[in-house]
Enzyme design. Structure first.
Site, PDB file in Angstrom:
ATOM      1  N   GLY A 113      -6.016   1.254  12.200  1.00 53.64           N
ATOM      2  CA  GLY A 113      -5.315   1.521  13.454  1.00 53.64           C
ATOM      3  C   GLY A 113      -3.880   1.934  13.207  1.00 53.64           C
TER       4      GLY A 113
ATOM      5  N   GLY B 192       0.064  -0.011   1.718  1.00 52.28           N
ATOM      6  CA  GLY B 192      -0.985   0.995   1.650  1.00 52.28           C
ATOM      7  C   GLY B 192      -0.452   2.397   1.419  1.00 52.28           C
TER       8      GLY B 192
ATOM      9  N   ARG C 116      12.136   6.499   4.020  1.00 52.02           N
ATOM     10  CA  ARG C 116      11.784   7.654   4.832  1.00 52.02           C
ATOM     11  C   ARG C 116      10.572   7.337   5.706  1.00 52.02           C
ATOM     12  NH1 ARG C 116      13.073  12.834   3.894  1.00 52.02           N
ATOM     13  NH2 ARG C 116      13.295  12.660   1.643  1.00 52.02           N
TER      14      ARG C 116
ATOM     15  N   ASN D  12       5.778   9.393   9.604  1.00 54.18           N
ATOM     16  CA  ASN D  12       5.378   9.949  10.899  1.00 54.18           C
ATOM     17  C   ASN D  12       6.036   9.119  11.999  1.00 54.18           C
ATOM     18  OD1 ASN D  12       3.959  10.329  13.384  1.00 54.18           O
ATOM     19  ND2 ASN D  12       2.209  11.189  12.274  1.00 54.18           N
TER      20      ASN D  12
ATOM     21  N   LYS E 117       9.290   2.951   2.498  1.00 56.35           N
ATOM     22  CA  LYS E 117       8.955   1.531   2.391  1.00 56.35           C
ATOM     23  C   LYS E 117       7.870   1.238   3.417  1.00 56.35           C
ATOM     24  CE  LYS E 117      13.741   0.320   1.147  1.00 56.35           C
ATOM     25  NZ  LYS E 117      14.994  -0.341   1.587  1.00 56.35           N
TER      26      LYS E 117
ATOM     27  N   GLY F 156       4.363  -1.836   8.198  1.00 57.68           N
ATOM     28  CA  GLY F 156       3.345  -2.492   9.029  1.00 57.68           C
ATOM     29  C   GLY F 156       3.720  -3.891   9.461  1.00 57.68           C
ATOM     30  N   GLU F 157       4.602  -4.535   8.711  1.00 57.00           N
ATOM     31  CA  GLU F 157       4.839  -5.948   8.988  1.00 57.00           C
ATOM     32  C   GLU F 157       6.252  -6.286   9.420  1.00 57.00           C
ATOM     33  OE1 GLU F 157       2.004  -8.288   6.082  1.00 57.00           O
ATOM     34  OE2 GLU F 157       2.332  -6.258   5.364  1.00 57.00           O
TER      35      GLU F 157
END
Lengths: 694, 335
Positions: free
Chosen positions: A465, A507, A583, A586, A656, A659-660
């Site tokens: 997701g 990832g 950077r 998206n 870097k 997600g968290e």
């Protein structure tokens, strides 16, 4: 220095390539695989917290029309390895926690399976159990390491002496609640066992992680296990490694003569089977001079694990790198309880571990009479306090300053309980955020040229997701110096080259570095105009810079809180996150990650609390009516922005993981804002209305 | 899910006859609670008689100024009805405070009254519950009681009634119209739900087979000055920790009459008659409102985890009455 990639597609807000398929319902998730003659599996769970199964009456269930088979510990196929006790499903009569699998029904329809499961009569020899985490337990122990491999304790300088002589001290205990991951897609597994081996359609964050873990459990060569997961409806860590349900599905598939077995856990079942964030009790001591310069930091954490398998959340690890202090001590102690196995939940370690210390910093700011942003700036370290290494980039101060500017911090009067709007007390708060820039070796990518200038890029990565389908395509396009339309990405299948798990916010760094390395090798070998069928495969390149630099992302969280003077209700009308994360690949998907994390942090601050009832031994509020997660109405004006950070040491993309970090510090900012609004310091999460009532 | 039969009722009388004859039968309205219970094993009807197509879907004015609300009127429709919004804003607000948009689109007036407690132990068939299985014991009393009752509970059950709509209806002196095998009867809403006593399995006074066909709300002129305030942990989709439905009739700074009911505090919508007594004839000021709240809550017996509900109920009641008193009586529109 890693040779940077020249960004062209990177940095653009390419819309999700899988977006149309998802919103039109044509993206096939694990449970939806159209398979002939599928059967459906429904588990039977222990209703005691500890003891033995003495008998299972399966006759009524077996007699039901449509039941294919019934499994118990007596008749279940034997596993080749029971080394991982969480995965040793139906291999003995022992019950180690309430909700553990004690049986299962396989039937022609999910309805029959569920009905038959309810007819299984399980008898127990119930034994005393222990499910209560307290800091004063006499059986707390120090694990060998904390997740995944950090030292359990650190002790630098002389903390006690520094606290003794400090002009100002804060010594408080904070706690975070037990929380459960609830991704939109429940944990689902479809298992097919035939002469080729085991095929799993699984909702997972890593197809290879599943294969590597379950192959030895079933005694299969990894090549005989295939795991397929093109689309995953969220994971947040709970799908980072296979849990018991994957093994249960694999067992069931061995008794259906090749018929596929479909298993979708219910929400209630997820509350005992797919991991959770341990509750934490954190004593934080800060010593400072009257100007707020830290002389000592101590962060001592007590948390829980299960008796059958250790998971030690690395709660105090972020304290080792946040602020300068000559004296610093951190520790982790565990209580092993008769509870389900805790596991990863978005930013394990940093998320709970940045609550106590970041509220303590706010308390120190109040004690010093210094603005909480200025206090943090004064304690900015020149190098990583733990390793002594320089940071590859560290822009915490930049995030705090930019956030202050955008949030209107300069207009803030620090006096608590001094602003009222109608019936609401209003306050604002700030906290720091951080997350390591992890990178793991071991991914492999394959690039092959096709006709018409197209390229197929193959890697067993996962899109849970987060946007991997899109962002890896952007990276591959830039790496090959072609438009994104020329790239055919293949991910989500263990038949593809090996990839690391979608975890640790690593990832894109792992997979992207690998793709870039292979693309460069491809171009070196085949040049700008490769023949159809040219192919290169390769592994993640080393990054020597990782030995020379401390690599972390940083951020600043701001919140406005309103607490109703009459009822104590607490709401958060405004959240701002500012992040320095290298950077951005998206901006569109990045923004989703940040505000999603911040929303989850809001949810942690105000709502999420798995209530472990000692008298029944399980989480009693195990559904969405009672386990509150923030709703749309709880989220107000939420925004996330980022600094334009250039870090040449990380990877070719200069990125870097993101997600968290969005969840880290959000709860502390809200708690600090609640104090500013009301003058009441809440140190235990979640912050609910009753905390503000007499 | 346990297999069951399904019938669509042709008319009210035959629906009643069918369910009366069959002990395991149940009426199906919107199904937003019953179907959950069937999945969870909390309810196992062997026959569902679907009453949603019966002709009970109208909202009609009654002679004398009251309103009759059909039992199958959906919660969304009732909340949006101009008559309800103008004459009984408390009822519209209560409905909109409940559940979610999707649930309100399905849920019916009759079903809303009959929804069962969300006590976590009641909803989990692996934990003993006197309401689900008389005599099994109450897991809640020594368990997690944050959401449980502070008024009117018994040693057998400390559950709360979850409805918002019913709290407003309790304040409005509504009556439940019921069709049974022996014909129709009307039950005052405040007597419709029961306190648990030693029969917590009985939520209401309905006999098996009796079908709710309507709710009558009598005329109450001063209900134009009425409000519903729901206090909950999250801003949407949460059951009330405490809620207050109130209407005030004020003349010359003095309370002529008032209606007050509390939600989230008891096994039934709690009509606060002691508070109303204190209000009548007293000055419309904070001292009166506080005294009214205290009079009602003197009977509160909080449990381990819900002591806060007493202060919360008191503060909320005072705040709602204060807001109503400050409102210009002729104004229906809310800020």
């Amino acid at each position: 220095m890693t040779e940077p990639l020249r960004p062209r597609a990177i940095g653009t807000s390419l819309a999700r390539l899988d977006g149309r398929a998802k919103v039109t319902g044509t993206a096939i998730y694990a449970f939806e695989q159209p398979l002939e003659r599928a059967t459906y599996l429904h588990p039977v769970q222990a209703t005691i917290a500890r003891g033995r199964v003495t008998a299972v009456d399966t006759a009524t269930a077996e007699a039901l029309d449509g039941v294919v088979a019934v499994l118990t510990h007596v008749n279940a196929p034997r596993l080749a390895s029971t080394d991982d006790a969480e995965l040793a499903v139906l291999q003995s009569d022992e019950v180690a926690f309430r909700g553990q699998f004690v049986g299962a029904v396989i039937a022609d329809t999910p309805e029959v399976a569920r009905h038959a499961a309810s007819l299984m009569g399980v008898s127990y020899d119930e034994q005393p159990y222990d499910v209560q985490l307290r800091a004063d337990r006499d059986d707390l122990y120090a694990p060998e390491v904390v997740n995944p491999s950090f030292p359990t304790d650190t002790d630098d300088g002389d903390v006690d002496a520094a606290l003794e002589s400090a002009a100002l001290t804060v010594d408080q205990t904070y706690s975070t609640a037990m929380q459960h991951n609830n991704p939109m897609e429940p944990h689902t597994t479809v298992a097919i066992w035939n002469d080729d081996g085991l095929t799993l359609y699984d909702s997972t964050q890593g197809v290879h992680a599943v294969r590597t873990t379950v192959a030895p459990v079933f005694g299969l060569d990894p090549e005989r296990v295939r795991v397929i997961a093109p689309h995953v409806g969220g994971g947040f860590g709970s799908k980072g490694m296979p849990h018991a349900h994957v093994v249960l599905a694999g067992l069931a598939a061995q008794v259906t003569s090749g018929r596929p077995v479909k298993l979708a856990l219910t929400r209630q079942q997820m509350f005992s089977l797919v991991g959770y964030r341990t509750p934490t009790i954190q004593r934080v001591r800060l010593g400072a001079d009257s100007d707020g310069h830290l002389a000592a930091i101590a962060h001592d954490v007590v948390e829980q694990t299960s008796k059958i398998k250790e998971f030690a959340e690395q709660t105090a690890v972020s304290t080792r790198t946040m602020y300068a202090s000559p004296n610093r001590r951190t520790s982790h102690r565990l209580a092993a309880l008769d509870v389900p196995v805790p596991s990863w939940m978005r930013a394990p370690g940093e998320c709970p571990g940045m609550f106590g210390p970041e509220v303590a910093m706010d308390e120190l700011a109040v004690a010093c009479g210094i603005d909480p942003i200025e206090l943090r700036v004064r304690n900015e370290p020149a190098t990583d306090p733990e390793s002594g290494l320089p940071y590859s980039s560290r822009n915490l101060v930049g995030c705090l300053r930019e956030g202050a500017r955008r949030f209107g911090w300069d207009r803030r009067d620090p006096t608590p309980a001094a602003r009222r709007d109608g019936g609401w007390l209003v306050g604002t708060g700030v906290a720091s955020s951080t997350y390591p820039a992890y990178r793991q070796p071991g991914s492999v990518a394959n690039i092959r040229s096709g006709p018409d200038g197209r390229f197929t890029v193959r890697i067993g990565a996962a899109d849970i997701g987060t946007g991997t389908w899109t962002t890896l395509t952007q990276i591959a396009a830039d790496a090959l110096d072609v438009p994104v339309e020329a790239v055919d990405l293949q991910i989500g299948d263990s038949a593809l080259p090996m990839a690391t798990v979608a975890g640790g916010s690593s990832g894109i760094s792992n997979w992207g570095s690998t793709i870039v390395g292979v693309a460069r090798a491809f171009r070196d070998k085949y040049g700008p105009d490769p023949a159809d069928g040219s192919e290169t495969e390769g592994e993640t390149p080393d990054n020597p810079a990782s030995e020379r630099f401390a690599m972390h992302a940083f951020g600043a969280q701001f919140a406005e809180v309103r607490v109703h003077a009459d009822t104590g209700e607490i709401r958060v009308p405004r959240q701002l996150g500012v992040f320095a994360v290298g950077r951005i690949i998206n901006p569109r998907t990045a923004r989703s990650q940040f505000i999603g994390g911040m929303t989850m942090g809001l949810s942690m601050a105000l709502h999420e609390h798995s209530v472990m009832d000692p008298s029944s031994g399980h989480v009693v509020n195990h559904d969405f009516a009672e386990y509150h997660i923030a709703t749309n109405a709880d989220v107000g004006d939420i925004d996330a922005v980022w600094l334009d950070e250039h870090d040449p040491h990380l990877n070719p993309m200069g990125s870097k993981g993101i997600g968290e970090i969005g969840i880290v510090g959000a709860a502390a900012a809200i708690a600090n804002a609640a104090y500013h609004a009301t003058g009441t310091r809440v140190r235990d999460l979640p912050i609910t209305a009753d905390r503000f009532l007499p | 899910m346990i297999p069951f039969d399904y019938q669509r009722a042709a008319d009210g009388a035959s629906a009643v006859a069918t369910v009366t004859r069959r002990p395991g039968a149940a009426f199906l309205g919107g199904g937003t609670n019953l179907v959950d219970h069937m999945k969870l094993g909390v309810a196992d009807p062997d026959l569902l008689v679907d009453v949603t197509r019966l002709p009970y879907d109208a909202i009609e004015q009654l002679p004398g100024g009251g309103v009759r609300i059909g039992a199958t009127v959906r919660n969304s429709d009732l909340a949006a009805d101009p008559l309800i919004r103008s004459r009984y804003p408390v009822l519209s607000e209560a409905l909109l405070a409940g559940a979610s948009g999707q649930l309100r689109n399905l849920a019916t007036t009759g079903g809303n009254l009959l929804q069962r407690t969300r006590c976590v132990y009641f909803q989990d068939v692996t934990t003993p519950c006197n309401k689900r299985q008389p005599g099994a014991g109450c897991s809640a009393i020594d368990g997690w009681t944050r959401n449980h009752a502070i008024l009117g509970a018994s040693e057998h059950c400390v559950a709360t009634h979850p409805s918002d709509m019913a709290v407003a209806m309790a304040a409005l002196d509504a009556a439940v119209v019921v069709l049974g095998a022996d014909g129709e009867r009307s039950i005052p809403l405040v007597d419709f739900h029961r306190l648990p006593g030693d029969e917590p399995q009985r939520d209401t006074v309905l006999e098996h087979g009796e079908l709710i066909t309507a709710v009558d709300v009598p005329a109450l002129g001063f209900a134009v000055r009425s409000a519903y305030r729901k206090v909950r942990d999250r801003a949407s989709y949460a059951f009330a920790l405490v809620s207050v439905a109130a209407a005030l009739d004020i003349d010359g700074g003095v309370v002529r009459d008032g209606r007050v009911a509390l939600g989230g505090v008891a096994h039934k919508p709690w009509r606060a008659t002691r508070a109303e007594e204190r209000l009548r004839g007293a000055p419309a000021d904070d001292a009166t409102f506080a005294a009214a709240a205290d009079a009602e809550l003197a009977q509160a017996r909080p449990l381990r985890d819900n002591g806060f509900k007493v202060a919360m109920a008191r503060n909320t009641l005072v705040a709602v009455l204060r807001d109503l008193a400050a409102r210009d009586q002729g104004t229906k529109d809310r800020p």
